[in-house]
Design a protein around this motif. Structure first.
Motif, PDB file in Angstrom:
ATOM      1  N   ALA A  11       0.882  -1.162   0.000  1.00  0.00           N
ATOM      2  CA  ALA A  11       0.000   0.000   0.000  1.00  0.00           C
ATOM      3  C   ALA A  11       0.919   1.211   0.000  1.00  0.00           C
ATOM      4  N   ARG A  12       0.769   2.069  -0.994  1.00  0.00           N
ATOM      5  CA  ARG A  12       1.713   3.164  -1.195  1.00  0.00           C
ATOM      6  C   ARG A  12       0.980   4.500  -1.248  1.00  0.00           C
ATOM      7  N   LEU A  13       1.571   5.497  -0.611  1.00  0.00           N
ATOM      8  CA  LEU A  13       1.065   6.863  -0.651  1.00  0.00           C
ATOM      9  C   LEU A  13       2.093   7.720  -1.368  1.00  0.00           C
ATOM     10  N   ILE A  14       1.669   8.333  -2.459  1.00  0.00           N
ATOM     11  CA  ILE A  14       2.543   9.210  -3.234  1.00  0.00           C
ATOM     12  C   ILE A  14       2.038  10.635  -3.061  1.00  0.00           C
ATOM     13  N   THR A  15       2.936  11.550  -2.738  1.00  0.00           N
ATOM     14  CA  THR A  15       2.592  12.955  -2.568  1.00  0.00           C
ATOM     15  C   THR A  15       3.377  13.779  -3.584  1.00  0.00           C
ATOM     16  N   CYS A  16       2.686  14.668  -4.280  1.00  0.00           N
ATOM     17  CA  CYS A  16       3.345  15.574  -5.215  1.00  0.00           C
ATOM     18  C   CYS A  16       3.896  16.739  -4.408  1.00  0.00           C
ATOM     19  N   VAL A  17       5.224  16.848  -4.343  1.00  0.00           N
ATOM     20  CA  VAL A  17       5.851  17.891  -3.520  1.00  0.00           C
ATOM     21  C   VAL A  17       6.207  19.137  -4.334  1.00  0.00           C
ATOM     22  N   ASP A  18       6.297  18.976  -5.648  1.00  0.00           N
ATOM     23  CA  ASP A  18       6.581  20.102  -6.532  1.00  0.00           C
ATOM     24  C   ASP A  18       6.301  19.625  -7.951  1.00  0.00           C
ATOM     25  N   GLU A  19       6.268  20.527  -8.891  1.00  0.00           N
ATOM     26  CA  GLU A  19       6.048  20.156 -10.285  1.00  0.00           C
ATOM     27  C   GLU A  19       7.057  19.091 -10.704  1.00  0.00           C
ATOM     28  N   GLY A  20       6.580  17.887 -11.031  1.00  0.00           N
ATOM     29  CA  GLY A  20       7.448  16.799 -11.459  1.00  0.00           C
ATOM     30  C   GLY A  20       8.214  16.106 -10.352  1.00  0.00           C
ATOM     31  N   SER A  21       7.964  16.451  -9.097  1.00  0.00           N
ATOM     32  CA  SER A  21       8.676  15.850  -7.967  1.00  0.00           C
ATOM     33  C   SER A  21       7.666  15.216  -7.007  1.00  0.00           C
ATOM     34  N   HIS A  22       7.915  13.930  -6.696  1.00  0.00           N
ATOM     35  CA  HIS A  22       6.984  13.178  -5.873  1.00  0.00           C
ATOM     36  C   HIS A  22       7.722  12.418  -4.782  1.00  0.00           C
ATOM     37  N   HIS A  23       7.039  12.214  -3.674  1.00  0.00           N
ATOM     38  CA  HIS A  23       7.588  11.436  -2.564  1.00  0.00           C
ATOM     39  C   HIS A  23       6.675  10.233  -2.349  1.00  0.00           C
ATOM     40  N   ALA A  24       7.246   9.033  -2.311  1.00  0.00           N
ATOM     41  CA  ALA A  24       6.467   7.808  -2.109  1.00  0.00           C
ATOM     42  C   ALA A  24       6.801   7.198  -0.757  1.00  0.00           C
ATOM     43  N   THR A  25       5.756   6.740  -0.056  1.00  0.00           N
ATOM     44  CA  THR A  25       5.913   6.056   1.221  1.00  0.00           C
ATOM     45  C   THR A  25       5.154   4.746   1.158  1.00  0.00           C
ATOM     46  N   ASP A  26       5.851   3.632   1.383  1.00  0.00           N
ATOM     47  CA  ASP A  26       5.175   2.346   1.493  1.00  0.00           C
ATOM     48  C   ASP A  26       4.617   2.236   2.899  1.00  0.00           C
ATOM     49  N   LEU A  27       3.303   2.012   3.004  1.00  0.00           N
ATOM     50  CA  LEU A  27       2.610   2.041   4.286  1.00  0.00           C
ATOM     51  C   LEU A  27       2.530   0.669   4.955  1.00  0.00           C
ATOM     52  N   PHE A  28       2.157  -0.350   4.181  1.00  0.00           N
ATOM     53  CA  PHE A  28       2.029  -1.701   4.728  1.00  0.00           C
ATOM     54  C   PHE A  28       1.910  -2.691   3.582  1.00  0.00           C
ATOM     55  N   GLU A  29       2.150  -3.970   3.891  1.00  0.00           N
ATOM     56  CA  GLU A  29       1.980  -5.024   2.897  1.00  0.00           C
ATOM     57  C   GLU A  29       0.535  -5.492   2.906  1.00  0.00           C
ATOM     58  N   THR A  30       0.041  -5.837   1.738  1.00  0.00           N
ATOM     59  CA  THR A  30      -1.334  -6.301   1.620  1.00  0.00           C
ATOM     60  C   THR A  30      -1.485  -7.077   0.323  1.00  0.00           C
ATOM     61  N   CYS A  31      -2.666  -7.528   0.042  1.00  0.00           N
ATOM     62  CA  CYS A  31      -2.969  -8.187  -1.223  1.00  0.00           C
ATOM     63  C   CYS A  31      -4.391  -7.787  -1.602  1.00  0.00           C
ATOM     64  N   LEU A  32      -4.572  -7.309  -2.811  1.00  0.00           N
ATOM     65  CA  LEU A  32      -5.851  -6.766  -3.253  1.00  0.00           C
ATOM     66  C   LEU A  32      -6.097  -7.200  -4.691  1.00  0.00           C
ATOM     67  N   ALA A  33      -7.342  -7.441  -5.029  1.00  0.00           N
ATOM     68  CA  ALA A  33      -7.701  -7.808  -6.406  1.00  0.00           C
ATOM     69  C   ALA A  33      -7.243  -6.706  -7.367  1.00  0.00           C
ATOM     70  N   PRO A  34      -6.814  -7.090  -8.565  1.00  0.00           N
ATOM     71  CA  PRO A  34      -6.284  -6.093  -9.505  1.00  0.00           C
ATOM     72  C   PRO A  34      -7.369  -5.244 -10.153  1.00  0.00           C
ATOM     73  N   LEU A  35      -6.965  -4.038 -10.550  1.00  0.00           N
ATOM     74  CA  LEU A  35      -7.825  -3.190 -11.367  1.00  0.00           C
ATOM     75  C   LEU A  35      -8.009  -3.856 -12.723  1.00  0.00           C
ATOM     76  N   LYS A  36      -9.192  -3.781 -13.247  1.00  0.00           N
ATOM     77  CA  LYS A  36      -9.427  -4.240 -14.609  1.00  0.00           C
ATOM     78  C   LYS A  36      -8.642  -3.300 -15.524  1.00  0.00           C
ATOM     79  N   ASN A  37      -7.935  -3.820 -16.479  1.00  0.00           N
ATOM     80  CA  ASN A  37      -7.150  -3.043 -17.454  1.00  0.00           C
ATOM     81  C   ASN A  37      -5.927  -2.347 -16.861  1.00  0.00           C
ATOM     82  N   ALA A  38      -5.446  -2.814 -15.699  1.00  0.00           N
ATOM     83  CA  ALA A  38      -4.254  -2.214 -15.090  1.00  0.00           C
ATOM     84  C   ALA A  38      -3.048  -2.404 -16.012  1.00  0.00           C
TER      85      ALA A  38
END
Length: 115
Positions: free
Chosen positions: A80-107
């Motif tokens: 489970a990941r949280l991505i925050t846009c910190v500036d134009e074209g710059s992002h910070h990603a944080t992995d929150l926890f492990e999990t398992c979830l059904a996939p998005l259709k057309n992912a």
């Protein structure tokens, strides 16, 4: 499950938002597995299914300060990941926890090894 009846889905979403007193939200119904550029940039994007690869098109549709929540990976190892846009074209990603979830259709799918 509403059996794909789009008018019922639209009616329920509007009724639920109205009942909750929410007026500053737009809910879109459709396949957004690779993004939804029509109204970008967004404050919040939440994927309701997993994706083996997080499409850059989704990340690029965030406003500065915007957040994207996604479950990324292949079963049984997903984050489970949280991505925050910190500036134009710059992002910070944080992995929150492990999990398992059904996939998005057309992912978006990564290249796979084949014999």
């Amino acid at each position: 499950m509403l059996g794909g009846d789009q008018s019922k889905v639209e009616s329920l979403r509007e009724e639920n938002l109205r009942r909750a007193g929410v007026e500053n939200v737009t809910v879109e119904l459709g396949d957004a597995a690779r993004g939804w550029p029509q109204h970008a940039p967004y404050d919040i994007i939440v994927l309701t299914g997993s994706t083996p690869v997080l499409p850059q098109t989704l990340v690029s549709q965030l406003k500065i300060g915007g957040r994207l929540f996604a479950v990324v990976g292949d079963p049984p190892v997903m984050e489970a990941r949280l991505i925050t846009c910190v500036d134009e074209g710059s992002h910070h990603a944080t992995d929150l926890f492990e999990t398992c979830l059904a996939p998005l259709k057309n992912a978006l799918q990564p290249p796979r090894f084949e014999f």
